[in-house]
Motif scaffolding. Structure first.
Motif, PDB file in Angstrom:
ATOM      1  N   VAL A 333       9.604   1.937 -21.707  1.00 28.53           N
ATOM      2  CA  VAL A 333       8.763   2.176 -22.887  1.00 28.53           C
ATOM      3  C   VAL A 333       7.456   2.836 -22.473  1.00 28.53           C
ATOM      4  CG1 VAL A 333       7.510   1.100 -24.790  1.00 28.53           C
ATOM      5  CG2 VAL A 333       9.799   0.278 -24.175  1.00 28.53           C
ATOM      6  N   GLU A 334       6.843   2.328 -21.426  1.00 25.72           N
ATOM      7  CA  GLU A 334       5.580   2.878 -20.959  1.00 25.72           C
ATOM      8  C   GLU A 334       5.738   4.330 -20.502  1.00 25.72           C
ATOM      9  OE1 GLU A 334       5.233  -1.334 -21.297  1.00 25.72           O
ATOM     10  OE2 GLU A 334       6.775  -0.115 -20.341  1.00 25.72           O
ATOM     11  N   PHE A 335       6.901   4.645 -19.934  1.00 22.34           N
ATOM     12  CA  PHE A 335       7.144   6.010 -19.468  1.00 22.34           C
ATOM     13  C   PHE A 335       7.130   7.033 -20.607  1.00 22.34           C
ATOM     14  CE2 PHE A 335       9.627   5.002 -15.302  1.00 22.34           C
ATOM     15  CZ  PHE A 335       8.429   4.855 -14.627  1.00 22.34           C
ATOM     16  N   LEU A 336       7.404   6.594 -21.831  1.00 24.14           N
ATOM     17  CA  LEU A 336       7.353   7.528 -22.960  1.00 24.14           C
ATOM     18  C   LEU A 336       5.996   8.204 -23.026  1.00 24.14           C
ATOM     19  CD1 LEU A 336       9.094   5.341 -25.698  1.00 24.14           C
ATOM     20  CD2 LEU A 336      10.117   7.199 -24.368  1.00 24.14           C
ATOM     21  N   HIS A 337       4.989   7.438 -22.659  1.00 18.53           N
ATOM     22  CA  HIS A 337       3.611   7.961 -22.651  1.00 18.53           C
ATOM     23  C   HIS A 337       3.195   8.464 -21.271  1.00 18.53           C
ATOM     24  CE1 HIS A 337      -0.732   8.123 -22.788  1.00 18.53           C
ATOM     25  NE2 HIS A 337      -0.821   7.111 -21.951  1.00 18.53           N
ATOM     26  N   SER A 338       3.409   7.636 -20.238  1.00 19.17           N
ATOM     27  CA  SER A 338       2.813   7.917 -18.933  1.00 19.17           C
ATOM     28  C   SER A 338       3.571   8.963 -18.116  1.00 19.17           C
ATOM     29  CB  SER A 338       2.715   6.619 -18.125  1.00 19.17           C
ATOM     30  OG  SER A 338       4.020   6.117 -17.845  1.00 19.17           O
ATOM     31  N   LYS A 339       4.880   9.056 -18.304  1.00 15.85           N
ATOM     32  CA  LYS A 339       5.667  10.006 -17.510  1.00 15.85           C
ATOM     33  C   LYS A 339       6.209  11.154 -18.353  1.00 15.85           C
ATOM     34  CE  LYS A 339       8.009   8.536 -14.092  1.00 15.85           C
ATOM     35  NZ  LYS A 339       7.213   9.254 -13.060  1.00 15.85           N
ATOM     36  N   HIS A 340       6.932  10.803 -19.418  1.00 18.27           N
ATOM     37  CA  HIS A 340       7.532  11.858 -20.248  1.00 18.27           C
ATOM     38  C   HIS A 340       6.494  12.566 -21.115  1.00 18.27           C
ATOM     39  CE1 HIS A 340      11.480  10.509 -19.013  1.00 18.27           C
ATOM     40  NE2 HIS A 340      11.199   9.292 -19.402  1.00 18.27           N
ATOM     41  N   ARG A 341       5.457  11.818 -21.473  1.00 16.15           N
ATOM     42  CA  ARG A 341       4.355  12.375 -22.255  1.00 16.15           C
ATOM     43  C   ARG A 341       4.811  12.992 -23.579  1.00 16.15           C
ATOM     44  NH1 ARG A 341       2.946  14.465 -17.155  1.00 16.15           N
ATOM     45  NH2 ARG A 341       3.120  16.620 -17.868  1.00 16.15           N
ATOM     46  N   VAL A 342       5.727  12.273 -24.245  1.00 22.11           N
ATOM     47  CA  VAL A 342       6.166  12.746 -25.564  1.00 22.11           C
ATOM     48  C   VAL A 342       5.337  12.114 -26.687  1.00 22.11           C
ATOM     49  CG1 VAL A 342       8.518  13.230 -24.812  1.00 22.11           C
ATOM     50  CG2 VAL A 342       7.972  10.958 -25.693  1.00 22.11           C
ATOM     51  N   ILE A 343       4.520  11.125 -26.341  1.00 22.19           N
ATOM     52  CA  ILE A 343       3.576  10.527 -27.292  1.00 22.19           C
ATOM     53  C   ILE A 343       2.281  10.242 -26.535  1.00 22.19           C
ATOM     54  CG2 ILE A 343       5.007   9.548 -29.139  1.00 22.19           C
ATOM     55  CD1 ILE A 343       4.113   7.583 -26.071  1.00 22.19           C
ATOM     56  N   LYS A 344       1.217   9.934 -27.273  1.00 19.79           N
ATOM     57  CA  LYS A 344      -0.113   9.925 -26.645  1.00 19.79           C
ATOM     58  C   LYS A 344      -0.620   8.560 -26.209  1.00 19.79           C
ATOM     59  CE  LYS A 344      -2.566   9.822 -31.103  1.00 19.79           C
ATOM     60  NZ  LYS A 344      -3.491  10.557 -31.990  1.00 19.79           N
ATOM     61  N   ASP A 345       0.018   7.460 -26.677  1.00 15.29           N
ATOM     62  CA  ASP A 345      -0.478   6.145 -26.255  1.00 15.29           C
ATOM     63  C   ASP A 345       0.628   5.104 -26.393  1.00 15.29           C
ATOM     64  OD1 ASP A 345      -0.371   5.444 -29.007  1.00 15.29           O
ATOM     65  OD2 ASP A 345      -2.467   6.017 -29.299  1.00 15.29           O
ATOM     66  N   GLN A 346       0.345   3.878 -25.967  1.00 15.01           N
ATOM     67  CA  GLN A 346       1.350   2.815 -25.971  1.00 15.01           C
ATOM     68  C   GLN A 346       1.658   2.316 -27.382  1.00 15.01           C
ATOM     69  OE1 GLN A 346       3.253   2.095 -23.472  1.00 15.01           O
ATOM     70  NE2 GLN A 346       2.103   3.585 -22.270  1.00 15.01           N
ATOM     71  N   LYS A 347       0.750   2.491 -28.300  1.00 12.50           N
ATOM     72  CA  LYS A 347       1.026   2.144 -29.694  1.00 12.50           C
ATOM     73  C   LYS A 347       2.145   3.020 -30.234  1.00 12.50           C
ATOM     74  CE  LYS A 347      -1.783   3.921 -32.588  1.00 12.50           C
ATOM     75  NZ  LYS A 347      -3.028   4.258 -33.291  1.00 12.50           N
ATOM     76  N   GLU A 348       2.055   4.321 -29.993  1.00  6.69           N
ATOM     77  CA  GLU A 348       3.098   5.234 -30.442  1.00  6.69           C
ATOM     78  C   GLU A 348       4.388   5.020 -29.645  1.00  6.69           C
ATOM     79  OE1 GLU A 348       1.851   9.269 -30.507  1.00  6.69           O
ATOM     80  OE2 GLU A 348       0.273   8.951 -32.000  1.00  6.69           O
ATOM     81  N   ALA A 349       4.263   4.648 -28.379  1.00  4.88           N
ATOM     82  CA  ALA A 349       5.451   4.378 -27.564  1.00  4.88           C
ATOM     83  C   ALA A 349       6.232   3.202 -28.131  1.00  4.88           C
ATOM     84  CB  ALA A 349       5.044   4.097 -26.118  1.00  4.88           C
ATOM     85  N   ALA A 350       5.525   2.150 -28.500  1.00  2.70           N
ATOM     86  CA  ALA A 350       6.184   0.982 -29.086  1.00  2.70           C
ATOM     87  C   ALA A 350       6.893   1.350 -30.390  1.00  2.70           C
ATOM     88  CB  ALA A 350       5.154  -0.120 -29.336  1.00  2.70           C
ATOM     89  N   ALA A 351       6.218   2.133 -31.212  1.00  7.96           N
ATOM     90  CA  ALA A 351       6.806   2.539 -32.489  1.00  7.96           C
ATOM     91  C   ALA A 351       8.037   3.411 -32.282  1.00  7.96           C
ATOM     92  CB  ALA A 351       5.764   3.290 -33.318  1.00  7.96           C
ATOM     93  N   LEU A 352       7.951   4.354 -31.341  1.00  2.00           N
ATOM     94  CA  LEU A 352       9.075   5.258 -31.087  1.00  2.00           C
ATOM     95  C   LEU A 352      10.285   4.496 -30.574  1.00  2.00           C
ATOM     96  CD1 LEU A 352      10.211   8.128 -30.909  1.00  2.00           C
ATOM     97  CD2 LEU A 352       9.189   8.307 -28.613  1.00  2.00           C
ATOM     98  N   ALA A 353      10.071   3.582 -29.628  1.00  3.43           N
ATOM     99  CA  ALA A 353      11.191   2.840 -29.042  1.00  3.43           C
ATOM    100  C   ALA A 353      11.864   1.944 -30.070  1.00  3.43           C
ATOM    101  CB  ALA A 353      10.699   2.016 -27.858  1.00  3.43           C
TER     102      ALA A 353
END
Length: 794
Positions: A333-353
């Motif tokens: 989940v964290e990689f959505l933001h930190s590695k893949h960079r498809v969203i800008k923060d962990q709030k959006e990462a949680a929502a996307l997942a």
């Protein structure tokens, strides 16, 4: 009475009153045949064991607050990793899990900060998890029990549980019945200890041997992987556990075979993805009914899997009918933001997942790191409450199916010592080790060795190794018997001596694979000691390969040659002129070209487990006839990679200025006896596109020893609308034959076996001819035939 004594008396009375109140509370919620989880004195629908599960889920969900719902969507890592306390404390009322938690992973299993302190004796482990479970049942508002998860790919990941060969070794057995037995043992030990959800099997296919986790894969082939994985899943779930296969999806081919910081960018075309990489998972859910799955942290064509609605909902749930819950791989989940960079923060990462279809976030950080951003995302409308409700219901349903609301306190302190690591389970571990061993070369039948040998040298960095053969995903403190110790005990009258010869890696590794680094004084001394020992012996068994220092998660290599000074050691021992047997203990294919040309006998053990020394001894000295086969292709050079079965037409063609062909092909393995194939029969010359067809043949043991043969059925779609493979595996069986014995073997091919993904991305069986090939490896074909599929035939 002194003031101090008065104070102590007061505290004692208060403590007694508190314990009495707790005991009354504990007793009050445990009714005759049901538990009052929400402590309201009424049997709610979700508390009624006789009620319909879906109605129980709906009733519980209707009573949950948003905080309680979001807590069901996270993992709490145990054993000192995130959960720092051995047992519940008053401070837990201030933690985010005061409102519950989805699952607790690896609690009191012997891995992590507390080690054996709370994992052994086994009763301690059970009591610890039950104590924590009691807190969640009695001290949270709704009393929702936790799902206790744990790893289980080479036996249960628990202190002193029964250890089996690595999954690559299980794959080399080619024995679905054995895998089912391993699943049964893993399940029995998990149930005795009180775990409810087992992260197994790994269904990734090992297409690139440089990758560090090939050791954890059954095979490079989807049919073999899917068939064995199905047995593991059915074995676990038939006993009331949840099987959580991993890693979904397209995880096992990181670019260049590299993981560590890469973990992305698999270069796989859509049809290849479907045909090879998704097929074992399709079998896991459609045929075996797995109720768990772990989403991987890689992307596919730019879309991270853990944020992919296409993979986690459209394919997994809508196409395959998955009914369980999805747990993320650590940091996915964290990689959505930190590695893949498809969203800008962990709030959006949680929502996307969550929107994509993930249910429970897992990572080695506190659960609030996910839960709090998720709550913020819900508040801002980034994820709908309807979606959150759906994800929570999927988690709760699994918990109800596990029986956690009828008996939250799993594990049995009275019987656990008779179950975990029992003599019966140890016997199966030895059998699995024996069946996993592959004989790669045996010129002039140098093997088996005579038991009358007087002086035997056992040399090499893996000869007396134990510590570096224990995997983080397997049982801790496993009593592995080394090769040297096994042979020494096996031949008590012989003079069995040992020299290490060299280390698994040298001091300049991995740079030493790029250019020549001269052997230093200490290294030369070790080699000289080994050579002197070899000269004074009747035979030398050189034990080389890899271990936890070279092949495991995050340990991907750039080369496949024997690392360190191993090749120099082998060549120096060979130069003595004394008989040499090479034993490889490893978890990946190796480019052992020099050894394959010069060493007369080569045996491969795929991290055989705790009975490694026993099994190797039985094979080398003839009390067990090796019958394992390679579940992966051995290339001659890393320059050939990608180089794995099955091959497209022309993929393994000859070249004028390059190396071609396999060092050892997929399905290859020798025996101390010989086999003859005959009487191929194909039940019909023609079938319809939805019909089955039967293939049968006979096999005879024509040698002088009892032995196992792994018979293999391959087919080819001769002409098709899209390019297909030269041959694909569609049947196999491990057959034991006495000297002179004949058996008839039968396989049934179904439309699923004959189909392909066409230009419209539809799975269909196309009319046309199919070639049938039966053999003892993918390249050693003994019988051939054909049949035709007719579109108009009913």
């Amino acid at each position: 009475m002194s003031n101090r004594n008065k104070t102590l008396l007061f505290l004692s009375i208060c403590c007694g009153i508190s314990l009495s109140i707790h005991a009354q509370k504990s007793q009050s919620i445990y009714k005759n045949g049901w538990i009052d989880f929400n402590k309201n004195g009424t049997k709610d629908i979700y508390e009624d064991p006789a009620a319909n599960i879906d109605k129980r889920v709906e009733d519980l969900l209707s009573q949950m607050t948003l905080d309680e719902k979001t807590c069901q969507l996270a993992t709490l890592y145990g054993s000192g990793r995130v959960l720092k306390d051995i047992s519940p404390t008053p401070e837990w009322k201030n933690e985010v899990w005061k409102d519950g938690i989805g699952n607790i992973d690896e609690q009191a299993n012997g891995i992590g900060k507390f080690g054996s302190q709370i994992s052994f004796p086994y009763e301690k482990s059970i009591e610890n998890r039950q104590t924590i479970q009691r807190w969640f049942v009695e001290e949270t508002r709704l009393g929702i029990p936790v799902d206790y998860t744990n790893e289980g790919i080479r036996g249960l990941c628990h202190n002193r549980a029964t250890m089996f060969p690595a999954q690559c070794g299980q794959g080399a057995t080619w024995n679905p019945r054995l895998i089912r037995q391993i699943a049964d043992v893993t399940a029995k030990e998990a149930i005795a200890l009180g775990y409810t959800n087992i992260y197994s099997p790994i269904l990734d296919i090992s297409r690139d041997p440089r990758w560090g986790r090939v050791v954890e894969c059954y095979s490079e082939d989807p049919y073999l992987t899917g068939t064995l994985g199905k047995q593991m899943i059915e074995g676990l779930q038939s006993r009331g556990l949840v099987a959580t296969p991993k890693h979904f999806a397209v995880y096992s081919v990181p670019v260049g075979g590299r993981d560590e910081g890469t973990r992305t960018d698999p270069h796989i075309a859509p049809r290849e993805m479907r045909t090879l990489f998704l097929e074992p998972f399709r079998k896991a859910f459609v045929e075996a009914g797995a109720l768990g799955v772990m989403s991987s942290y890689n992307d596919y064509d730019g879309e991270p899997i853990t944020g992919s609605y296409h993979f986690l909902t459209e394919i997994l749930r809508q196409e395959w009918g998955f009914k369980g819950y999805v747990v993320s791989d650590s940091e996915a989940v964290e990689f959505l933001h930190s590695k893949h960079r498809v969203i800008k923060d962990q709030k959006e990462a949680a929502a996307l997942a969550i929107s994509a279809g993930m249910n429970i976030r897992t990572h080695f950080t506190p659960p609030q790191d996910f839960i709090l951003p998720l709550r913020q995302a819900i508040a801002e409308g980034l994820v709908s409450i309807e979606t959150v409700n759906k994800r929570v219901k999927e988690v709760l349903k699994v918990k109800f199916l596990l029986g956690l609301f009828d008996n939250p306190y799993k594990g049995d302190t009275k019987t656990v010592n008779n179950i975990v690591h029992s003599k019966e389970h140890q016997a199966l571990s030895l059998q699995a080790a024996l069946e996993s061993i592959v004989l790669l070369k045996n010129d002039n039948n140098i093997l088996p060795l005579s038991k009358d040998l007087k002086n035997i040298a056992v040399i090499g960095p893996n000869a007396d190794e134990v510590k570096e053969l224990i995997c983080r995903y397997g049982p801790a403190n496993a009593p592995i018997k080394s090769v040297y110790q096994g042979i020494k005990e096996y031949l008590p009258k012989a003079n069995v001596t040992y020299a290490k010869g060299c280390n698994i890696i040298d001091g300049n590794f991995p740079d030493s694979e790029l250019y020549n680094v001269p052997v230093n004084t200490e290294e030369q001394k070790m080699i000289d000691e080994a050579v002197a020992l070899a000269k004074s012996s009747d035979v030398t068994i050189v034990v080389l390969g890899g271990n936890e220092k070279t092949v495991r998660e995050e340990f991907s290599r750039s080369e496949l040659n024997l690392p360190g000074r191993q090749e120099e050691l082998l060549q120096a021992v060979y130069a003595t002129g004394k008989p040499v047997v090479l034993l490889l203990i490893d978890g990946r294919a190796a480019t052992i070209n020099w050894a394959a040309k010069h060493i007369p006998a080569i045996v491969h053990g795929w991290f055989p487990g705790e009975f490694m020394g026993n099994a190797i001894s039985q094979v080398l000295f003839g009390d067990y006839n090796p019958g394992g086969k390679l579940a992966v292709t051995f290339p001659k050079s890393v320059g050939q990679i990608p180089y794995a079965f099955p091959f497209k037409p022309g993929a393994d063609s000859k070249g004028r200025v390059r190396v071609d062909g396999a060092l050892f092909p997929f399905g290859y393995g020798l025996s101390y006896t010989t086999f003859e194939y005959s009487d191929l029969k194909i039940s019909k010359p023609e079938i319809g596109i939805q019909q089955n067809i039967d293939i049968s043949f006979k096999i005879k043991n024509t040698g002088h020893k009892q032995g196992d043969e792994i018979v293999q059925l391959y087919i080819r779609d001769d002409y098709s609308s899209v390019t297909t493979y030269e041959k694909v595996l569609r049947g196999f069986d491990r057959i034991s034959l006495e000297q002179g014995e004949v058996k008839e073997i039968s396989f049934t091919l179904t439309p699923q076996d004959l189909g392909l993904w066409n230009k419209q991305n539809q799975f269909v069986v196309e009319p046309g001819t199919f070639s049938v090939m039966v053999g003892s490896s993918s390249e050693d074909i003994h019988l051939t035939g054909s049949f035709e599929v007719i579109a108009s035939k009913n």
